[in-house]
Design a protein around this motif. Structure first.
Motif, PDB file in Angstrom:
ATOM      1  N   ILE A  79      48.341 -71.384  -7.245  1.00  0.00           N
ATOM      2  CA  ILE A  79      47.083 -70.945  -6.637  1.00  0.00           C
ATOM      3  C   ILE A  79      47.315 -69.625  -5.924  1.00  0.00           C
ATOM      4  N   ARG A  80      46.522 -68.641  -6.294  1.00  0.00           N
ATOM      5  CA  ARG A  80      46.523 -67.341  -5.620  1.00  0.00           C
ATOM      6  C   ARG A  80      45.072 -67.033  -5.278  1.00  0.00           C
ATOM      7  N   SER A  81      44.691 -67.351  -4.066  1.00  0.00           N
ATOM      8  CA  SER A  81      43.274 -67.257  -3.708  1.00  0.00           C
ATOM      9  C   SER A  81      43.142 -66.584  -2.350  1.00  0.00           C
ATOM     10  N   THR A  82      42.957 -65.272  -2.385  1.00  0.00           N
ATOM     11  CA  THR A  82      42.790 -64.479  -1.178  1.00  0.00           C
ATOM     12  C   THR A  82      41.711 -63.429  -1.455  1.00  0.00           C
ATOM     13  N   GLY A  83      41.325 -62.716  -0.429  1.00  0.00           N
ATOM     14  CA  GLY A  83      40.398 -61.603  -0.622  1.00  0.00           C
ATOM     15  C   GLY A  83      39.056 -61.781   0.041  1.00  0.00           C
ATOM     16  N   VAL A  84      38.591 -63.023   0.186  1.00  0.00           N
ATOM     17  CA  VAL A  84      37.363 -63.301   0.921  1.00  0.00           C
ATOM     18  C   VAL A  84      37.636 -64.450   1.881  1.00  0.00           C
ATOM     19  N   ALA A  85      36.696 -64.675   2.786  1.00  0.00           N
ATOM     20  CA  ALA A  85      36.899 -65.716   3.791  1.00  0.00           C
ATOM     21  C   ALA A  85      36.851 -67.117   3.166  1.00  0.00           C
ATOM     22  N   HIS A  86      37.504 -68.065   3.827  1.00  0.00           N
ATOM     23  CA  HIS A  86      37.429 -69.485   3.482  1.00  0.00           C
ATOM     24  C   HIS A  86      38.057 -69.807   2.135  1.00  0.00           C
ATOM     25  N   ASN A  87      39.114 -69.105   1.772  1.00  0.00           N
ATOM     26  CA  ASN A  87      39.829 -69.378   0.522  1.00  0.00           C
ATOM     27  C   ASN A  87      40.861 -70.493   0.703  1.00  0.00           C
ATOM     28  N   ASP A  88      40.414 -71.720   1.048  1.00  0.00           N
ATOM     29  CA  ASP A  88      41.323 -72.859   1.073  1.00  0.00           C
ATOM     30  C   ASP A  88      41.982 -73.031  -0.298  1.00  0.00           C
ATOM     31  N   GLY A  89      43.193 -73.564  -0.311  1.00  0.00           N
ATOM     32  CA  GLY A  89      43.877 -73.815  -1.575  1.00  0.00           C
ATOM     33  C   GLY A  89      43.459 -75.129  -2.203  1.00  0.00           C
ATOM     34  N   ILE A  90      43.918 -76.253  -1.623  1.00  0.00           N
ATOM     35  CA  ILE A  90      43.544 -77.592  -2.074  1.00  0.00           C
ATOM     36  C   ILE A  90      42.903 -78.326  -0.913  1.00  0.00           C
ATOM     37  N   ASP A  91      41.672 -78.833  -1.118  1.00  0.00           N
ATOM     38  CA  ASP A  91      40.969 -79.645  -0.125  1.00  0.00           C
ATOM     39  C   ASP A  91      40.786 -81.048  -0.673  1.00  0.00           C
ATOM     40  N   ILE A  92      41.421 -82.027  -0.025  1.00  0.00           N
ATOM     41  CA  ILE A  92      41.274 -83.433  -0.384  1.00  0.00           C
ATOM     42  C   ILE A  92      40.339 -84.061   0.642  1.00  0.00           C
ATOM     43  N   ASP A  93      39.149 -84.471   0.196  1.00  0.00           N
ATOM     44  CA  ASP A  93      38.065 -84.858   1.090  1.00  0.00           C
ATOM     45  C   ASP A  93      37.660 -86.306   0.802  1.00  0.00           C
ATOM     46  N   GLY A  94      38.195 -87.232   1.585  1.00  0.00           N
ATOM     47  CA  GLY A  94      37.840 -88.632   1.402  1.00  0.00           C
ATOM     48  C   GLY A  94      38.242 -89.185   0.060  1.00  0.00           C
ATOM     49  N   CYS A  95      39.480 -88.900  -0.378  1.00  0.00           N
ATOM     50  CA  CYS A  95      39.964 -89.358  -1.686  1.00  0.00           C
ATOM     51  C   CYS A  95      41.076 -90.389  -1.520  1.00  0.00           C
ATOM     52  N   GLN A  96      41.275 -91.201  -2.581  1.00  0.00           N
ATOM     53  CA  GLN A  96      42.262 -92.275  -2.526  1.00  0.00           C
ATOM     54  C   GLN A  96      43.095 -92.314  -3.800  1.00  0.00           C
ATOM     55  N   GLU A  97      44.333 -92.777  -3.626  1.00  0.00           N
ATOM     56  CA  GLU A  97      45.301 -92.822  -4.732  1.00  0.00           C
ATOM     57  C   GLU A  97      45.487 -91.411  -5.300  1.00  0.00           C
TER      58      GLU A  97
END
Length: 515
Positions: free
Chosen positions: A196-214
């Protein structure tokens, strides 16, 4: 029994016979870098699904697209030099599952999305590029809202919503216009060998795990403009549970590992190990419960951090935000329980978010102590440079504020560990090294109960009044500490705390008073 097995075999063979690998170019897609292929790519996905599933193959080329939706049993296969390129027109994107982020901004648009489907993925040696900077440049020509509001209209690179069975492997995910990859209320996720190469603008999170399981995440290399690896719960209806992360390389303009910026449901049974975090500008490891989350059975171990700002922040607060209006209700205050950070080495950057760097910040609030934490085998190198005057700094409570290091700045009155409103904290074999002397105490405890600190190594300093400063605390044990010269007093304690401190087997330099 034999009949059942035969039936299952026939069903499997029937599915295999229907499954089909198809090329996206057979449905009109052109990898010329200019043609908008949204309709063609969606036709290929739909056709693959109709045939029972399989792989939608992207040969080498640059396929420009707006939002496409994955369907059951469909995997995108990106061959070498094959790229899905995000359109620079925000109107080419749709929002399959709207919500608000931790700042209250409407978000959720995406380039590639999967919603309420099973057995989907993206694999191969190619990649996805969101052209985030170009999209922003074009967007702001017509969107006159403040940047703090309009950024949410920009698309995520990948969104997975309420799915079961997701494989993302081998591909590159580059330059999103917002969060790079967001996985919400999904099960059985496997993310591996991602670049992952994600830069240049605001809020460039890489991996967001949001309420996930297993969930299994391994061998990923992330350079992100915002948090590199982030765990969220933007809904109270599904916790993050049973997650294993290993062998990650993380660089970020914000935090390397963060848990809980949005934290309505719990974070439980999570293991993160064998990771390298480097060149972060807003923290190494942050564990936060501010919207009601129970952080329980979390182990972070075998971590190396280099050139990072503020290695560790643990926060229990009561912002209690609701991110999906009309779908959720405000939660009660959360808690920490059986949280372990161990085998960690960290080297702080010279300049941090604070006037003078601090190593570990732990804070609850007056009515709710942060408890149930063990810190073990941790070595932190800091730049030093704090003054004796800064040892008297008042730190804001900020009980309902966005949880960041700077929320408690600009001055923290201890260079090593600052712990306030805490209980049941065990600190074992934690040592600090200073590149310059520091006039603040190594450790400041305020409103602490049942805190044990064993085997610490604290360097020599000049100008500090004491090594430990303890205020309004009870049942504190400090033992087997090895202390360098400089401060006049080992422990400075107020009237409430004096009779509540058990100090034993500590190695003090000649001339240092115990209290």
């Amino acid at each position: 029994m034999k009949k059942n097995c035969l039936l299952l075999l026939l069903l499997f063979l029937g599915f295999a016979a229907q499954a089909a690998d198809i090329k996206v170019t057979d449905y009109g897609a052109k990898g010329d870098g200019t043609t908008l292929n949204t309709v063609a790519i969606q036709k290929a996905i739909d056709a693959c699904n109709a045939k029972g599933g399989g792989h939608v193959i992207f040969p080498a080329g640059r396929y420009v697209s707006g939002t496409v939706l994955l369907k059951n049993n469909v995997t995108l296969q990106l061959e070498k030099d094959a790229w899905i390129i995000g359109s620079t027109d925000v109107n080419d994107y749709t929002n399959p599952d709207p919500f608000k982020d931790g700042l209250g901004v409407d978000v959720g648009w995406a380039l590639i999305a999967a919603v309420d489907v099973k057995n989907v993925g993206i694999v191969g040696a190619g990649g996805v590029d969101g052209q985030g900077s170009k999209l922003k440049e074009r967007q702001i020509l017509t969107d006159t809202r403040p940047e703090s509001q309009r950024w949410g209209r920009r698309p995520f690179l990948l969104r997975v919503v309420r799915c079961d069975g997701v494989l993302v492997k081998g591909v590159s995910l580059n330059y999103s216009a917002a969060w790079t990859s967001h996985y919400f209320q999904s099960r059985n996720l496997q993310l591996e060998q991602l670049k992952i190469r994600s830069t240049g603008v605001a809020h460039n999170d890489g991996i967001d795990i949001d309420g996930c399981q297993e969930v299994r995440i391994s061998n990923c290399d992330i350079v992100s403009g915002d948090d590199a690896l982030c765990f969220k719960t933007t809904s109270s209806k599904m916790k993050c549970n049973n997650i294993i992360v290993s062998d990650m390389k993380l660089k970020s303009n914000q935090a390397g590992i963060k848990m809980g910026t949005e934290s309505m449901a719990g974070f439980e049974n999570i293991s993160i190990r064998n990771c390298v975090i480097y060149d972060t500008k807003n923290g190494g490891i942050k564990l936060l419960s501010v919207d009601g989350a129970q952080i329980r059975n979390v182990i972070i171990s075998d971590i190396k951090m280099m050139n990072i700002r503020t290695p560790i922040l643990l926060r229990l607060g009561v912002r209690l935000s609701v991110f999906r209006k009309g779908q959720d209700v405000q939660q009660k205050t959360g808690l920490f329980e059986k949280v372990v950070l161990k085998n960690i080495e960290a080297v702080s950057a010279d300049s941090t978010q604070l006037k003078a760097a601090s190593g570990i910040l732990i804070t609850g609030i007056p009515e709710h102590k942060l408890s149930g934490v063990t810190l073990e085998n941790i070595r932190i190198e800091l730049p030093g440079g704090g003054t004796a005057d800064e040892a008297g700094a008042d730190v804001p409570e900020a009980i309902d504020k966005y949880p960041e290091v700077k929320t408690f700045g600009p001055v923290i009155p201890a260079y090593g560990i600052w712990a306030r409103h805490v209980s049941n904290i065990n600190i074992k074999n934690v040592s600090f090294r200073l590149r310059r002397s520091d006039g603040r105490p190594a450790v400041l405890l305020q409103d602490a109960q049942q805190l044990r600190m064993q085997g610490s190594v604290l360097p020599a300093t000049k100008g500090a009044v004491s090594v430990f400063e303890i205020k309004t605390s009870r049942d504190v044990v400090i033992e087997r500490s090895k202390v360098g010269a400089g401060p006049e007093v080992f422990i400075k304690a107020d009237g409430i705390s004096k009779g509540e401190i058990n100090s034993k087997e500590n190695q003090l330099p000649p001339g240092m008073k115990k209290r």
